[in-house]
Design a protein around this motif. Structure first.
Motif, mmCIF file in Angstrom:
data_model
loop_
_atom_site.group_PDB
_atom_site.id
_atom_site.type_symbol
_atom_site.label_atom_id
_atom_site.label_comp_id
_atom_site.label_asym_id
_atom_site.label_seq_id
_atom_site.Cartn_x
_atom_site.Cartn_y
_atom_site.Cartn_z
ATOM 1 N N LEU A 72 -57.126 -37.983 29.270
ATOM 2 C CA LEU A 72 -57.573 -36.966 27.976
ATOM 3 C C LEU A 72 -59.165 -37.274 28.909
ATOM 4 C CD1 LEU A 72 -55.964 -37.077 25.152
ATOM 5 C CD2 LEU A 72 -55.280 -35.337 27.003
ATOM 6 N N GLU A 73 -59.555 -38.431 29.278
ATOM 7 C CA GLU A 73 -60.542 -38.667 28.862
ATOM 8 C C GLU A 73 -61.222 -38.012 30.771
ATOM 9 O OE1 GLU A 73 -64.515 -40.567 27.923
ATOM 10 O OE2 GLU A 73 -62.370 -39.740 26.805
ATOM 11 N N GLU A 74 -60.762 -37.501 31.862
ATOM 12 C CA GLU A 74 -61.229 -36.956 32.956
ATOM 13 C C GLU A 74 -60.862 -35.178 32.338
ATOM 14 O OE1 GLU A 74 -58.033 -38.330 34.979
ATOM 15 O OE2 GLU A 74 -58.908 -40.872 35.419
ATOM 16 N N LYS A 75 -59.689 -35.052 31.999
ATOM 17 C CA LYS A 75 -59.925 -34.011 31.964
ATOM 18 C C LYS A 75 -61.103 -32.614 30.674
ATOM 19 C CE LYS A 75 -56.395 -33.485 33.658
ATOM 20 N NZ LYS A 75 -57.042 -32.407 34.886
ATOM 21 N N LYS A 76 -61.745 -33.914 30.026
ATOM 22 C CA LYS A 76 -63.110 -33.553 29.141
ATOM 23 C C LYS A 76 -64.442 -33.406 30.222
ATOM 24 C CE LYS A 76 -65.783 -36.996 27.129
ATOM 25 N NZ LYS A 76 -65.773 -38.032 26.279
ATOM 26 N N TRP A 77 -64.018 -33.922 30.714
ATOM 27 C CA TRP A 77 -65.854 -34.399 31.389
ATOM 28 C C TRP A 77 -65.324 -32.954 33.358
ATOM 29 C CZ3 TRP A 77 -68.977 -36.245 29.914
ATOM 30 C CH2 TRP A 77 -69.118 -37.919 29.727
ATOM 31 N N GLU A 78 -63.704 -33.176 33.644
ATOM 32 C CA GLU A 78 -63.675 -31.404 34.122
ATOM 33 C C GLU A 78 -64.238 -29.884 32.915
ATOM 34 O OE1 GLU A 78 -59.195 -31.328 34.671
ATOM 35 O OE2 GLU A 78 -59.172 -32.432 36.741
ATOM 36 N N LYS A 79 -63.917 -29.928 31.828
ATOM 37 C CA LYS A 79 -64.323 -29.378 30.943
ATOM 38 C C LYS A 79 -65.557 -28.969 30.820
ATOM 39 C CE LYS A 79 -63.135 -27.307 26.337
ATOM 40 N NZ LYS A 79 -62.805 -27.610 25.436
ATOM 41 N N LYS A 80 -66.393 -30.187 31.020
ATOM 42 C CA LYS A 80 -67.650 -30.294 30.987
ATOM 43 C C LYS A 80 -68.260 -29.378 32.391
ATOM 44 C CE LYS A 80 -71.776 -31.513 29.462
ATOM 45 N NZ LYS A 80 -72.171 -30.551 28.657
ATOM 46 N N LEU A 81 -67.462 -30.148 33.467
ATOM 47 C CA LEU A 81 -68.522 -29.484 34.897
ATOM 48 C C LEU A 81 -67.368 -27.688 34.775
ATOM 49 C CD1 LEU A 81 -67.277 -32.358 37.261
ATOM 50 C CD2 LEU A 81 -69.965 -31.516 36.336
ATOM 51 N N ARG A 82 -66.731 -27.358 33.624
ATOM 52 C CA ARG A 82 -66.813 -26.159 34.351
ATOM 53 C C ARG A 82 -67.862 -25.331 33.435
ATOM 54 N NH1 ARG A 82 -61.533 -27.711 34.252
ATOM 55 N NH2 ARG A 82 -60.793 -27.449 31.978
ATOM 56 N N SER A 83 -67.910 -26.045 32.062
ATOM 57 C CA SER A 83 -68.969 -25.400 31.705
ATOM 58 C C SER A 83 -70.455 -25.432 32.524
ATOM 59 C CB SER A 83 -69.538 -25.902 30.427
ATOM 60 O OG SER A 83 -70.072 -27.034 29.917
ATOM 61 N N ILE A 84 -70.634 -26.331 33.640
ATOM 62 C CA ILE A 84 -72.164 -25.918 33.710
ATOM 63 C C ILE A 84 -71.978 -25.184 34.968
ATOM 64 C CG2 ILE A 84 -73.520 -27.316 35.085
ATOM 65 C CD1 ILE A 84 -72.324 -29.798 33.491
ATOM 66 N N VAL A 85 -70.860 -25.661 35.277
ATOM 67 C CA VAL A 85 -70.635 -24.509 37.257
ATOM 68 C C VAL A 85 -69.055 -23.456 37.122
ATOM 69 C CG1 VAL A 85 -70.603 -24.000 39.255
ATOM 70 C CG2 VAL A 85 -72.199 -26.211 38.652
ATOM 71 N N PRO A 86 -68.896 -22.873 36.434
ATOM 72 C CA PRO A 86 -67.593 -22.281 36.581
ATOM 73 C C PRO A 86 -66.467 -22.278 37.435
ATOM 74 C CG PRO A 86 -69.111 -20.774 35.034
ATOM 75 C CD PRO A 86 -69.993 -21.878 35.529
ATOM 76 N N ASP A 87 -67.071 -21.705 38.737
ATOM 77 C CA ASP A 87 -66.071 -21.218 39.527
ATOM 78 C C ASP A 87 -65.638 -22.526 40.619
ATOM 79 O OD1 ASP A 87 -68.588 -21.610 40.161
ATOM 80 O OD2 ASP A 87 -68.897 -20.047 41.610
ATOM 81 N N ILE A 88 -65.941 -23.823 39.883
ATOM 82 C CA ILE A 88 -65.317 -24.742 40.717
ATOM 83 C C ILE A 88 -64.503 -25.438 40.450
ATOM 84 C CG2 ILE A 88 -66.774 -26.927 41.631
ATOM 85 C CD1 ILE A 88 -68.409 -24.725 42.948
ATOM 86 N N PRO A 89 -63.310 -25.674 41.682
ATOM 87 C CA PRO A 89 -62.130 -26.020 40.972
ATOM 88 C C PRO A 89 -62.149 -27.458 41.003
ATOM 89 C CG PRO A 89 -62.001 -25.226 43.260
ATOM 90 C CD PRO A 89 -63.244 -24.960 42.723
ATOM 91 N N TRP A 90 -63.293 -27.965 39.507
ATOM 92 C CA TRP A 90 -63.305 -29.710 39.412
ATOM 93 C C TRP A 90 -62.002 -30.149 39.380
ATOM 94 C CZ3 TRP A 90 -67.883 -30.770 40.346
ATOM 95 C CH2 TRP A 90 -68.891 -29.593 40.252
#
Length: 190
Positions: A72-90
């Motif tokens: 779940l911690e990893e998913k939290k970081w992916e969500k944060k990255l998507r909020s910064i650069v949303p068009d990237i498959p993090w």
């Protein structure tokens, strides 16, 4: 392209890659790197003279934190990255837990994990320091990636079970259909 410095310069000149690295840096993850196809594909695209970037299934951000190993911690970081650069498959993965998924002994750090990636040409990582200097790690060296050679890391080559996984990856990924100048090491051919 002959040296690590050549690879670093290639990345520094690529605004898209620098923006991705800057986004990942904002998370302040411990021992973080963007690795695998993010680095390898840029090198192979350049060596093949491609004008357009090869599409990637994901952008692999890894880090090492043995205190918080929940997925779940990893998913939290992916969500944060998507909020910064949303068009990237993090894709964010804590290497402190990935050894369990891969049925391997524990990794000691992210670079140790990178050294145990399946292919030498994929065992690469990039990060930025605070002054925007690009840092490259290549625990298996850069010779294979810059010479378009595809072969297993020693860790995969020396383990029969992992060798099977490696061979299946080569078949599934079908990289030679994209980068036709690749040389697949004889070990890889059944």
């Amino acid at each position: 392209m002959k040296t690590e410095e050549d690879i670093i310069l290639l990345v520094k000149k690529d605004k898209w890659m620098m923006d991705i690295l800057k986004a990942a840096r904002t998370l302040y993850l411990p021992d973080w790197w963007i690795c695998a196809g993010f680095v390898r594909s840029k090198i192979w695209d350049t060596l093949h003279g491609f004008q357009e970037r090869t599409m990637m299934a994901d952008i692999d951000v890894i880090y090492f934190d043995d205190q918080f190993t929940e997925k779940l911690e990893e998913k939290k970081w992916e969500k944060k990255l998507r909020s910064i650069v949303p068009d990237i498959p993090w894709s964010v993965k804590n290497q402190a837990r990935m050894h369990i998924i891969n049925y391997l002994p524990p990794y000691t750090c992210s670079v140790d994990a990178i050294s145990k990636f399946p292919e030498t040409a994929t065992a690469l990582g990039l990060q930025l320091d605070r002054e925007d200097n690009v840092i490259l790690t290549a625990p298996c060296g850069i010779n294979d990636v810059i010479n378009l050679v595809l072969k297993p890391t020693p860790f995969f080559k020396d383990n029969k079970q992992l060798a099977k996984i490696y061979k299946e990856r080569i078949r599934k990924k079908n990289w030679k259909s994209i980068w036709n100048n690749l040389i697949i090491h004889p070990f890889d051919i059944d």
